[in-house]
Design a protein around this motif. Structure first.
Motif, PDB file in Angstrom:
ATOM      1  N   GLN A 142      21.191  45.011  80.759  1.00 64.52           N
ATOM      2  CA  GLN A 142      20.804  43.763  81.310  1.00 64.52           C
ATOM      3  C   GLN A 142      20.431  44.049  82.687  1.00 64.52           C
ATOM      4  N   LEU A 143      20.903  45.138  83.307  1.00 65.59           N
ATOM      5  CA  LEU A 143      20.922  45.429  84.821  1.00 65.59           C
ATOM      6  C   LEU A 143      20.109  46.797  85.255  1.00 65.59           C
ATOM      7  N   GLY A 144      19.739  47.500  84.013  1.00 62.92           N
ATOM      8  CA  GLY A 144      18.985  48.474  84.370  1.00 62.92           C
ATOM      9  C   GLY A 144      20.051  49.600  85.243  1.00 62.92           C
ATOM     10  N   SER A 145      19.312  50.107  86.336  1.00 65.42           N
ATOM     11  CA  SER A 145      20.023  51.007  87.097  1.00 65.42           C
ATOM     12  C   SER A 145      21.324  50.573  88.231  1.00 65.42           C
ATOM     13  N   ASN A 146      21.283  49.244  88.080  1.00 62.05           N
ATOM     14  CA  ASN A 146      22.341  48.453  89.034  1.00 62.05           C
ATOM     15  C   ASN A 146      23.619  48.339  88.500  1.00 62.05           C
ATOM     16  N   VAL A 147      24.054  49.696  87.794  1.00 64.46           N
ATOM     17  CA  VAL A 147      25.438  49.808  87.421  1.00 64.46           C
ATOM     18  C   VAL A 147      26.022  51.115  87.881  1.00 64.46           C
ATOM     19  N   VAL A 148      27.308  50.824  88.422  1.00 63.98           N
ATOM     20  CA  VAL A 148      28.196  52.132  88.679  1.00 63.98           C
ATOM     21  C   VAL A 148      29.404  52.260  88.107  1.00 63.98           C
ATOM     22  N   VAL A 149      29.947  53.176  87.490  1.00 63.47           N
ATOM     23  CA  VAL A 149      31.064  53.299  87.230  1.00 63.47           C
ATOM     24  C   VAL A 149      32.032  54.193  88.181  1.00 63.47           C
ATOM     25  N   VAL A 150      33.176  53.399  88.288  1.00 56.67           N
ATOM     26  CA  VAL A 150      34.266  53.833  89.225  1.00 56.67           C
ATOM     27  C   VAL A 150      35.555  53.961  88.296  1.00 56.67           C
ATOM     28  N   VAL A 151      35.946  55.388  88.568  1.00 58.18           N
ATOM     29  CA  VAL A 151      37.143  55.740  88.004  1.00 58.18           C
ATOM     30  C   VAL A 151      38.097  55.850  89.023  1.00 58.18           C
ATOM     31  N   ASP A 152      39.520  55.303  88.960  1.00 60.18           N
ATOM     32  CA  ASP A 152      40.434  55.305  90.103  1.00 60.18           C
ATOM     33  C   ASP A 152      41.663  55.847  89.688  1.00 60.18           C
ATOM     34  N   ASP A 153      42.456  56.316  91.029  1.00 62.47           N
ATOM     35  CA  ASP A 153      43.847  56.679  90.687  1.00 62.47           C
ATOM     36  C   ASP A 153      43.967  58.047  90.036  1.00 62.47           C
ATOM     37  N   LEU A 154      43.012  58.882  90.353  1.00 61.71           N
ATOM     38  CA  LEU A 154      42.892  60.358  89.798  1.00 61.71           C
ATOM     39  C   LEU A 154      43.865  61.195  90.658  1.00 61.71           C
ATOM     40  N   ASP A 155      44.098  62.316  90.062  1.00 64.29           N
ATOM     41  CA  ASP A 155      45.213  63.250  90.842  1.00 64.29           C
ATOM     42  C   ASP A 155      44.023  64.210  91.262  1.00 64.29           C
ATOM     43  N   ASP A 156      42.814  64.471  90.811  1.00 61.88           N
ATOM     44  CA  ASP A 156      41.855  65.159  91.355  1.00 61.88           C
ATOM     45  C   ASP A 156      40.512  64.653  91.115  1.00 61.88           C
ATOM     46  N   SER A 157      40.056  64.158  92.271  1.00 61.17           N
ATOM     47  CA  SER A 157      38.370  63.601  92.322  1.00 61.17           C
ATOM     48  C   SER A 157      37.223  64.410  92.458  1.00 61.17           C
ATOM     49  N   SER A 158      37.582  65.917  92.396  1.00 59.28           N
ATOM     50  CA  SER A 158      36.680  66.793  92.777  1.00 59.28           C
ATOM     51  C   SER A 158      35.196  66.567  92.068  1.00 59.28           C
ATOM     52  N   GLU A 159      34.274  67.313  92.590  1.00 61.41           N
ATOM     53  CA  GLU A 159      33.014  67.591  91.986  1.00 61.41           C
ATOM     54  C   GLU A 159      32.958  68.222  90.379  1.00 61.41           C
ATOM     55  N   GLY A 160      34.007  69.181  90.662  1.00 57.60           N
ATOM     56  CA  GLY A 160      34.305  69.965  89.099  1.00 57.60           C
ATOM     57  C   GLY A 160      34.525  68.708  87.813  1.00 57.60           C
ATOM     58  N   ILE A 161      35.447  67.869  88.300  1.00 55.00           N
ATOM     59  CA  ILE A 161      36.039  66.886  87.773  1.00 55.00           C
ATOM     60  C   ILE A 161      34.844  66.050  87.162  1.00 55.00           C
ATOM     61  N   LYS A 162      34.134  65.526  88.117  1.00 54.00           N
ATOM     62  CA  LYS A 162      32.955  64.529  87.889  1.00 54.00           C
ATOM     63  C   LYS A 162      31.911  65.372  86.808  1.00 54.00           C
ATOM     64  N   ARG A 163      31.591  66.436  87.217  1.00 56.01           N
ATOM     65  CA  ARG A 163      30.819  67.346  86.184  1.00 56.01           C
ATOM     66  C   ARG A 163      30.993  67.385  84.732  1.00 56.01           C
ATOM     67  N   ARG A 164      32.500  67.643  84.661  1.00 57.38           N
ATOM     68  CA  ARG A 164      33.047  67.885  83.307  1.00 57.38           C
ATOM     69  C   ARG A 164      33.097  66.337  82.577  1.00 57.38           C
ATOM     70  N   MET A 165      33.383  65.347  83.543  1.00 55.92           N
ATOM     71  CA  MET A 165      33.220  63.970  82.521  1.00 55.92           C
ATOM     72  C   MET A 165      32.043  63.733  82.295  1.00 55.92           C
ATOM     73  N   LEU A 166      30.879  64.035  83.012  1.00 51.70           N
ATOM     74  CA  LEU A 166      29.492  63.550  82.823  1.00 51.70           C
ATOM     75  C   LEU A 166      28.910  64.389  81.455  1.00 51.70           C
ATOM     76  N   ILE A 167      29.463  65.491  81.358  1.00 49.49           N
ATOM     77  CA  ILE A 167      28.918  66.377  80.115  1.00 49.49           C
ATOM     78  C   ILE A 167      29.819  66.006  78.903  1.00 49.49           C
ATOM     79  N   GLU A 168      31.118  65.620  79.058  1.00 50.04           N
ATOM     80  CA  GLU A 168      31.845  65.164  77.970  1.00 50.04           C
ATOM     81  C   GLU A 168      31.572  63.829  77.573  1.00 50.04           C
ATOM     82  N   GLN A 169      31.083  62.985  78.632  1.00 53.06           N
ATOM     83  CA  GLN A 169      30.933  61.356  78.205  1.00 53.06           C
ATOM     84  C   GLN A 169      29.470  61.396  78.701  1.00 53.06           C
TER      85      GLN A 169
END
Length: 241
Positions: free
Chosen positions: A91-118
């Protein structure tokens, strides 16, 4: 004419109390020129309610909190948002952002791993923004205007809460076709490096003789030289007699 402001829906299977800080931030001065209205959308079994809410949005945030358990957003066992994320992107194309909250670690490594696994997150969302509990505690998100503190030491590699909120602001500006302002020194460099337009300069007077006059003087010069040679030959002949 100024572009129309965004209607932002925050879509989640989590209760609104978990992300009321986000709604509060989006209603502050820094988003005043970008966001017309922000409203929560609970994702349940009522598909009609979801599609009706989506039809009203021009920008969407898919919110998930670690408090609900695993980070099972897409592509994994018992994932929560596969179809919903596809619908948002459809419906919205690129106007969608995913926010994941209340993490113990929000580092770039965690982000990369999530994008690979999901990978559906990367395919359907403009970005994945991770927020840790310590980052939220370091920032005042409930006042009349957010105040930012330095990021926790363990999170410095992935920026501060301030940088993440401003990244979200940038995405909204781009959704409205608004260019982010550049610092003055960057603007001056751009102007300096930009090719300059050629401006018509006043023409200098043409001081060169016209072609016809030049040709006439060449003929006169040639005749004079020939006469000089003839006279010289006559004088030599008379002298030798």
């Amino acid at each position: 004419m100024a572009p129309q402001k965004l209607t932002v829906g925050i879509f989640s299977r989590d209760g609104q109390d978990n992300y009321k800080w986000l709604i509060h931030v989006l209603r502050q001065a820094m988003f005043l020129d970008l966001v017309q209205y922000t409203f929560p959308v609970y994702i349940g079994n009522n598909v009609r309610a979801f599609t009706d809410a989506l039809a009203q949005c021009t920008f969407a945030i898919l919110y998930h909190t670690k408090k609900s358990g695993r980070l099972n957003i897409t592509d994994v066992t018992e994932s929560l948002y596969d179809e919903e994320l596809k619908d948002l992107a459809g419906q919205l194309g690129s106007n969608v952002v995913v926010v994941v909250d209340d993490l113990d670690d929000s580092s770039e490594g965690i982000k990369r791993r999530m994008l690979i696994e999901q990978p559906l997150i990367k395919a359907c969302a403009r970005d994945l923004i991770l927020i840790s509990e310590s980052e939220k505690k370091a920032a005042n998100l409930t006042g009349s205007d957010p105040r930012w503190s330095p990021p926790p030491i363990s999170q410095e590699s992935n920026g501060s809460m301030e940088s993440k909120i401003y990244k979200l602001k940038q995405f909204m500006e781009e959704a409205l076709g608004i260019s982010s302002g550049k610092p003055a020194h960057e603007t001056s460099l751009l102007l300096r490096d930009k090719p300059q337009l050629l401006v018509d300069q006043p023409k200098e007077p043409n001081t060169r003789p016209k072609k016809s006059n030049r040709k006439k003087w060449l003929i006169i010069g040639g005749v004079s030289s020939a006469l000089f040679v003839i006279i010289l030959i006559i004088v030599l002949c008379l002298t030798l007699k």
